[in-house]
Design a protein around this motif. Structure first.
Motif, short mmCIF file in Angstrom:
data_model
loop_
_atom_site.label_atom_id
_atom_site.label_comp_id
_atom_site.label_asym_id
_atom_site.label_seq_id
_atom_site.Cartn_x
_atom_site.Cartn_y
_atom_site.Cartn_z
N ARG A 81 -87.57 40.68 18.61
CA ARG A 81 -88.37 39.74 17.82
C ARG A 81 -88.44 40.14 16.35
N GLY A 82 -87.32 40.65 15.84
CA GLY A 82 -87.25 41.02 14.43
C GLY A 82 -87.92 42.33 14.08
N VAL A 83 -88.35 43.09 15.07
CA VAL A 83 -89.03 44.37 14.82
C VAL A 83 -88.14 45.50 15.34
N VAL A 84 -87.88 46.49 14.49
CA VAL A 84 -87.11 47.66 14.91
C VAL A 84 -88.08 48.65 15.54
N LEU A 85 -87.82 48.98 16.81
CA LEU A 85 -88.73 49.83 17.57
C LEU A 85 -88.22 51.26 17.70
N GLY A 86 -86.95 51.46 17.48
CA GLY A 86 -86.41 52.80 17.62
C GLY A 86 -84.91 52.79 17.79
N LEU A 87 -84.43 53.84 18.36
CA LEU A 87 -83.01 54.07 18.51
C LEU A 87 -82.79 54.79 19.83
N VAL A 88 -81.79 54.39 20.58
CA VAL A 88 -81.48 55.08 21.82
C VAL A 88 -80.08 55.67 21.69
N CYS A 89 -79.94 56.91 22.12
CA CYS A 89 -78.65 57.61 22.05
C CYS A 89 -78.22 57.99 23.46
N PHE A 90 -76.96 57.74 23.77
CA PHE A 90 -76.37 58.10 25.05
C PHE A 90 -75.32 59.17 24.77
N TYR A 91 -75.39 60.26 25.49
CA TYR A 91 -74.45 61.37 25.28
C TYR A 91 -73.64 61.61 26.55
N ARG A 92 -72.39 61.97 26.38
CA ARG A 92 -71.56 62.29 27.53
C ARG A 92 -71.06 63.73 27.34
N ALA A 93 -71.37 64.57 28.35
CA ALA A 93 -70.97 65.97 28.28
C ALA A 93 -70.25 66.41 29.55
N ALA A 148 -86.11 47.09 24.68
CA ALA A 148 -86.82 46.75 23.45
C ALA A 148 -87.83 45.63 23.70
N VAL A 149 -87.47 44.63 24.50
CA VAL A 149 -88.40 43.55 24.80
C VAL A 149 -89.60 44.10 25.58
N CYS A 150 -89.35 44.98 26.53
CA CYS A 150 -90.45 45.59 27.28
C CYS A 150 -91.37 46.40 26.37
N LEU A 151 -90.78 47.19 25.49
CA LEU A 151 -91.58 47.99 24.56
C LEU A 151 -92.36 47.09 23.61
N ASP A 152 -91.73 46.01 23.14
CA ASP A 152 -92.43 45.10 22.24
C ASP A 152 -93.56 44.39 22.96
N ASN A 153 -93.33 43.99 24.21
CA ASN A 153 -94.42 43.39 25.00
C ASN A 153 -95.59 44.36 25.12
N ALA A 154 -95.30 45.62 25.37
CA ALA A 154 -96.36 46.63 25.48
C ALA A 154 -97.08 46.79 24.14
N ARG A 155 -96.33 46.76 23.05
CA ARG A 155 -96.92 46.87 21.72
C ARG A 155 -97.84 45.68 21.45
N LEU A 156 -97.37 44.47 21.76
CA LEU A 156 -98.18 43.28 21.54
C LEU A 156 -99.42 43.27 22.43
N TYR A 157 -99.26 43.69 23.70
CA TYR A 157 -100.41 43.75 24.60
C TYR A 157 -101.45 44.73 24.06
N SER A 158 -100.98 45.87 23.61
CA SER A 158 -101.91 46.88 23.09
C SER A 158 -102.67 46.34 21.88
N ARG A 159 -101.95 45.63 21.00
CA ARG A 159 -102.60 45.05 19.82
C ARG A 159 -103.64 44.01 20.23
N ASP A 160 -103.26 43.11 21.14
CA ASP A 160 -104.19 42.07 21.58
C ASP A 160 -105.36 42.65 22.36
N HIS A 161 -105.10 43.67 23.16
CA HIS A 161 -106.17 44.33 23.92
C HIS A 161 -107.18 44.97 22.97
N SER A 162 -106.69 45.62 21.92
CA SER A 162 -107.59 46.22 20.93
C SER A 162 -108.42 45.16 20.23
N ALA A 163 -107.79 44.03 19.89
CA ALA A 163 -108.53 42.95 19.24
C ALA A 163 -109.59 42.39 20.19
N GLY A 164 -109.26 42.27 21.46
CA GLY A 164 -110.23 41.79 22.45
C GLY A 164 -111.41 42.73 22.59
#
Length: 177
Positions: free
Chosen positions: A45-57, A79-95
């Motif tokens: 949703r246009g928000v950068v949440l982080g970076l995931v790295c995959f390594y092969r050894a 990312a969608v799951c993390l963003d949903n959690a972020r939005l829920y947390s924001r809305d829960h705090s507002a509530g």
């Protein structure tokens, strides 16, 4: 990563320019035996949440384009799951802030009843001094009705009877004549 594009590094050379800029990471990758990697941005949703790295050894094969496509899909869902959690947390705090703001600033004293109170938020349905679980609108109605009836200095049983009658008009008690 400024372009938010996934990167596939089939062969990780220890003298790679970007790796030379981070000697601690270079040493950790070398000690782990990493020879191939993928880096995928986590954005939703246009928000950068982080970076995931995959390594092969352990596996001698390098990552391929199919692996990168799978990693991109996995990162998108994550990312969608993390963003949903972020939005829920924001809305829960507002509530919670809204619930807290609905409390009266102080409890008025009445001669007909001794009042004690505590405030424990009960969750998304609202609360009224942890006695009556109700929605926020109903809490306001009950508070207003009790305030008006308490001003009449009624006995507690009569106050509760009138409050009940106000909330359930079809069940009004008959007036004694």
């Amino acid at each position: 990563m400024a372009a938010l594009e996934p990167r596939l590094i089939r062969r990780l050379d220890q003298d790679t320019e970007w790796l030379a800029l981070d000697p601690v990471r270079a040493r950790a990758l070398r000690e782990a035996g990493v020879h191939s990697m993928m880096v995928v941005p986590l954005s939703a949703r246009g928000v950068v949440l982080g970076l995931v790295c995959f390594y092969r050894a352990q596996c001698p094969d390098a990552y391929e384009d199919d692996d990168l496509a799978l990693a991109v899909q996995l990162a998108a869902r994550t990312a969608v799951c993390l963003d949903n959690a972020r939005l829920y947390s924001r809305d829960h705090s507002a509530g919670q802030l809204l619930q807290f703001s609905l409390r009266p600033p102080e409890i008025p004293a009445h001669t007909a009843v001794e009042t004690a109170h505590s405030y424990l938020p009960s969750g998304p349905s609202g609360d009224w001094f942890d006695v009556l679980p109700r929605a926020a609108a109903v809490m306001g109605e009950i508070r207003a009705a009790i305030g008006a009836l308490a001003a009449l200095d009624l006995e507690p049983d009569e106050l509760l009877e009138r409050l009940h009658a106000a909330r359930h008009p079809a069940r009004r008690p008959t007036d004694p004549a």
